[in-house]
Design an enzyme around this catalytic site. Structure first.
Site, PDB file in Angstrom:
ATOM      1  N   SER A   9      19.720  35.864  18.716  1.00 61.62           N
ATOM      2  CA  SER A   9      19.426  34.886  17.663  1.00 61.62           C
ATOM      3  C   SER A   9      17.934  34.624  17.620  1.00 61.62           C
ATOM      4  CB  SER A   9      20.157  33.576  17.933  1.00 61.62           C
ATOM      5  OG  SER A   9      19.595  32.569  17.101  1.00 61.62           O
ATOM      6  N   HIS A  34      20.827  38.168  14.741  1.00 63.42           N
ATOM      7  CA  HIS A  34      21.480  36.941  14.250  1.00 63.42           C
ATOM      8  C   HIS A  34      20.419  35.999  13.663  1.00 63.42           C
ATOM      9  CE1 HIS A  34      24.841  34.057  14.239  1.00 63.42           C
ATOM     10  NE2 HIS A  34      23.963  33.141  14.615  1.00 63.42           N
ATOM     11  N   ASP A  36      19.836  32.346  11.913  1.00 61.60           N
ATOM     12  CA  ASP A  36      20.424  31.009  11.737  1.00 61.60           C
ATOM     13  C   ASP A  36      19.724  30.237  10.633  1.00 61.60           C
ATOM     14  OD1 ASP A  36      22.460  30.783  13.819  1.00 61.60           O
ATOM     15  OD2 ASP A  36      20.797  31.013  15.225  1.00 61.60           O
ATOM     16  N   MET A  38      19.579  26.733   8.660  1.00 60.40           N
ATOM     17  CA  MET A  38      20.003  25.329   8.781  1.00 60.40           C
ATOM     18  C   MET A  38      19.314  24.496   7.701  1.00 60.40           C
ATOM     19  SD  MET A  38      19.609  24.882  12.869  1.00 60.40           S
ATOM     20  CE  MET A  38      20.364  26.030  14.019  1.00 60.40           C
ATOM     21  N   HIS A  67      23.906  33.554   9.485  1.00 57.34           N
ATOM     22  CA  HIS A  67      24.818  32.441   9.779  1.00 57.34           C
ATOM     23  C   HIS A  67      24.328  31.224   8.986  1.00 57.34           C
ATOM     24  CE1 HIS A  67      26.317  29.490  13.183  1.00 57.34           C
ATOM     25  NE2 HIS A  67      26.960  29.316  12.039  1.00 57.34           N
ATOM     26  N   MET A  69      24.381  27.653   8.068  1.00 55.07           N
ATOM     27  CA  MET A  69      24.782  26.288   8.442  1.00 55.07           C
ATOM     28  C   MET A  69      24.250  25.368   7.355  1.00 55.07           C
ATOM     29  SD  MET A  69      24.055  26.685  12.497  1.00 55.07           S
ATOM     30  CE  MET A  69      23.045  28.137  12.226  1.00 55.07           C
ATOM     31  N   MET A 138      32.129  28.797  17.100  1.00 56.91           N
ATOM     32  CA  MET A 138      30.980  28.061  17.661  1.00 56.91           C
ATOM     33  C   MET A 138      31.355  27.564  19.056  1.00 56.91           C
ATOM     34  SD  MET A 138      28.398  28.109  15.536  1.00 56.91           S
ATOM     35  CE  MET A 138      27.421  27.280  16.768  1.00 56.91           C
ATOM     36  N   ASP A 176      29.113  32.056  19.488  1.00 57.06           N
ATOM     37  CA  ASP A 176      27.745  31.621  19.218  1.00 57.06           C
ATOM     38  C   ASP A 176      27.466  30.282  19.884  1.00 57.06           C
ATOM     39  OD1 ASP A 176      25.240  31.198  18.183  1.00 57.06           O
ATOM     40  OD2 ASP A 176      25.890  31.044  16.088  1.00 57.06           O
TER      41      ASP A 176
END
Ligand code: DX5
Ligand code: ZN
Length: 223
Positions: A9, A34, A36, A38, A67, A69, A138, A176
């Site tokens: 990540s 990966h 992320d 957010m 991913h 979020m 998660m 994750d």
């Protein structure tokens, strides 16, 4: 079933040296990168957005595992696909029309993933299983790197494997949060296909070796 692999990540990378860190992942045994995203609403933290994903794509030689979020992720699927995502994972908790959202991800030519927060039960996915290429469980509450692994995750892997086997479906299981040398082997034994690892890779003295060791399954016998 393909061999399990690691997805480092980049949330834990050095953003001032992102190209260097992407090139390290290119040289490593990692299967995916990966990424992320957010939004400060679905999770309390803000990470980075589309221009960074485009920049990562220019240097990455491995698939991008994005991913999301974020709330209402359906508004941004096309943009992330255009930015270079190979897998797009949305949160079950963020989707009002999950079935449609997953179909849209596949129509964009991406692998469709669903993430479950630690409190969200696995059986809730039963009616969309055929639309899913990847289930992300998660193992921390999303929003931050470097948190402690939630042990309950092992039971969720077992339940997820059972559900997929019952329906004879091949979705990958990705874990994750809080993954490191102490639990990677156990997670692979439990049936995980993809392990996301941020802190345990980027804070290691030798990240390439850390990635190799996390993915070694079974562990080589000690001499
Ligand atoms: C957490 C993110 C994770 C995070 C994992 O919300 O989804 O991908 O980067 O970081 P570590 O491996 O440090 O727990
Ligand atoms: Zn993640």
């Amino acid at each position: 079933m393909s061999k399990p692999f690691i997805a480092p990540s980049i949330l834990a990378a050095d953003f001032a040296n992102l190209q260097r860190d992407i090139e390290m992942i290119n040289r490593s045994d990692a299967g995916w990168i990966h990424v992320d995203i957010m939004d400060g609403v679905f999770v309390p933290n803000i990470s980075f957005g589309l221009p960074v994903v485009e920049a990562v794509r220019r240097h990455a030689q491995k698939p991008l595992d994005v991913h999301l979020m974020i709330v209402q992720p359906e508004r941004y699927l096309e943009a992330f696909a255009k930015a270079g995502a190979d897998t797009i994972t949305v949160h079950y908790e963020a989707c009002t029309h999950l079935h449609r959202t997953l179909a849209q991800i596949r129509e964009l030519g991406c692998r469709a993933g669903v993430a479950l927060n630690p409190h969200t039960p696995v059986p809730l996915l039963e009616d969309v299983l055929e639309q899913i290429d990847l289930v992300l469980l998660m193992s921390v509450n999303p929003g931050f790197g470097g948190q402690a692994f939630i042990e309950h995750t092992y039971r969720k892997i077992a339940r997820m494997k059972h559900l997929l086997a019952t329906h004879r479906l091949p979705a990958l299981i990705e874990i994750d949060g809080g993954v490191g040398p102490d639990n990677a082997g156990l997670l692979l034994d439990a049936g995980a296909d993809v392990l996301v690892a941020g802190t345990s890779v980027f804070k290691a003295d030798d990240p390439i070796q850390a990635i190799r060791e996390l993915g070694e399954h079974p562990k080589p016998a000690l001499a």
